[in-house]
Motif scaffolding. Structure first.
Motif, PDB file in Angstrom:
ATOM      1  N   LEU A  74       0.828  -1.206   0.000  1.00  0.00           N
ATOM      2  CA  LEU A  74       0.000   0.000   0.000  1.00  0.00           C
ATOM      3  C   LEU A  74       0.864   1.258   0.000  1.00  0.00           C
TER       4      LEU A  74
ATOM      5  N   ARG B  30      -2.509  -7.341   0.700  1.00  0.00           N
ATOM      6  CA  ARG B  30      -3.186  -6.102   1.071  1.00  0.00           C
ATOM      7  C   ARG B  30      -3.226  -5.135  -0.123  1.00  0.00           C
TER       8      ARG B  30
ATOM      9  N   ARG C 209      -5.991  -6.302  -2.556  1.00  0.00           N
ATOM     10  CA  ARG C 209      -7.323  -5.899  -2.125  1.00  0.00           C
ATOM     11  C   ARG C 209      -7.558  -4.410  -2.381  1.00  0.00           C
ATOM     12  N   TYR C 210      -6.522  -3.611  -2.231  1.00  0.00           N
ATOM     13  CA  TYR C 210      -6.629  -2.169  -2.479  1.00  0.00           C
ATOM     14  C   TYR C 210      -6.919  -1.898  -3.955  1.00  0.00           C
TER      15      TYR C 210
ATOM     16  N   GLU D 298     -10.564  -2.623  -4.614  1.00  0.00           N
ATOM     17  CA  GLU D 298     -11.443  -1.573  -4.105  1.00  0.00           C
ATOM     18  C   GLU D 298     -11.434  -0.359  -5.029  1.00  0.00           C
TER      19      GLU D 298
END
Length: 406
Positions: A63, A104, A107-108, A111
């Motif tokens: 991220l 992670r 998933r970002y 989204e």
């Protein structure tokens, strides 16, 4: 920097994982992590009796912090297991095997894809377009590659054109959930063969099938679903009537010798197929239609018969609908208008499926809406080169609650 921040903010998990140092290079934030030797275990059998066999240095995108890309550096230990004899790298919990980004981060990306195009996501995160597509495709494969047919009872079947050169897809929709349960290449009975095989394995009991009056679909459903009810969609019946009405108007215009009659008929095609309640007085549509009908008796007969046919689906019960349909067929045959006679024969041959609407009040309307979403999806993406990815996106359409993006 605390190792807890790596865990809670970036999802860096794993036995013995700890933060080593942080540095800043070329506009990027880079975290070096390591692993305590006491936490080493065989990735194959889990045994703790292992020997070191060198390291493999890897970098993972995670991220971002603000507008700065963030990289995780990890020298991964290779181990020889003294129990099973296998040489394997230490198992990584925060990233999938052979991926250059963390779970992670994946998933970002998913989204962001709900609100941005794939190109915008790639530009925002500083990654390639193909990486965004890879993440989306793998997610869709996990969730939608094999839609469940369990409990399937009512379905709609139709085809959709998806490109030049007469390229079609055949779509089957679950009318109860709104989910697409099958997408077949091409159109006609052959495109449905994989669906029948899956349906047989699922042991689902289909009660009713909504479709148009295609003979190919009728034969396929009758063969593979002998116990189900075929319901001919009322939209397609009225569409057939409108096509006949348009054909009659064209013939009358071509045969007319009076210039005034030609001028009156000209431009009335859409007025004839429009529902009366949708005619606009501010555009003088109702007056123009009435003028055209007043000077063409066959056209007036066909138009009012069309409006009478629409009342079939508003009858209170099946017996009333059957009486209405038989009366309509008799009047159409006695009208002397060729297109009405042809349509009367068609409706008589398919009256069982037309009247079945009063047993199972379903239609292909939800599927037509899904087809419009498919066309919007394709248009906003400027087409799909990967047909498998396109089909996966179709399977996921019922979960879409945001503006369709490519």
């Amino acid at each position: 920097m605390s190792t807890g921040i790596l865990y809670h903010c970036f999802g860096i998990t794993g036995r013995g994982i700890h933060h080593v140092h942080t540095r800043f290079e070329a506009g990027k934030t880079i975290f070096r992590i390591g692993q305590d030797p006491t936490a080493f275990a065989c990735a194959s059998c889990g045994n703790r009796k292992v020997m070191k066999k060198g390291t493999v240095f890897r970098r993972f995108v995670t991220l971002p912090i603000g507008l700065r890309p963030t990289i995780i550096e990890f020298p991964i230990q290779r181990l020889l297991c003294l129990a099973c004899g296998m040489i394997r790298q230490v198992k990584i919990e925060f990233a999938e095997p052979d991926r250059r980004y963390t779970k992670r981060f994946e998933r970002y990306v998913l989204e962001l894809s709900k609100y941005m195009t794939m190109t915008d996501v790639a530009h925002h995160l500083g990654i390639s377009w193909h990486t965004v597509k890879e993440i989306q495709k793998r997610y869709l494969q996990r969730r939608f590659s094999c839609p469940s047919l369990f409990g399937l009872q009512r379905i709609a079947v139709d085809e959709i054109s998806v490109g030049h050169g007469h390229r079609y897809l055949t779509v089957v929709l679950n009318l109860d959930s709104g989910a697409v349960v099958f997408v077949g290449e091409g159109k006609g009975a052959d495109a449905l063969e994989p669906f029948w095989r899956r349906l047989k394995r699922s042991r689902a009991r289909i009660q009713a099938v909504a479709m148009d009056m295609s003979q190919a679909y009728i034969s396929a459903v009758s063969t593979h679903l002998p116990g189900s009810t075929i319901v001919f969609d009322h939209f397609h019946v009225i569409k057939l009537m409108n096509e006949k009405l348009t054909e009659l108007r064209r013939d009358l215009y071509r045969e007319a010798t009076d210039l005034l009659q030609k001028n009156v008929l000209k431009g009335t095609r859409w007025l004839l197929v429009k529902n009366p309640e949708n005619l606009r007085d501010d555009r003088n549509e109702r007056a123009r239609l009435e003028e055209a009908l007043s000077i063409n008796k066959p056209l007036a007969t066909a138009y009012y018969m069309k409006e009478d046919l629409r009342l079939l689906w508003s009858q209170p019960d099946k017996a009333s609908a059957q009486a209405h349909l038989q009366d309509w067929i008799a009047r159409a045959k006695a009208s002397g208008v060729r297109i009405l006679k042809d349509l009367a024969n068609t409706l008589r041959n398919h009256q069982r499926g037309i009247l079945a609407y009063h047993d199972h009040p379903i239609s292909t309307g939800p599927l037509e809406g899904t087809n419009n979403k498919i066309k919007t999806l394709q248009r906003q993406a400027y087409g799909f080169r990967d047909r498998a990815f396109f089909i996966l996106r179709i399977y996921a359409l019922h979960t879409t609650r945001y503006e369709l993006v490519g």
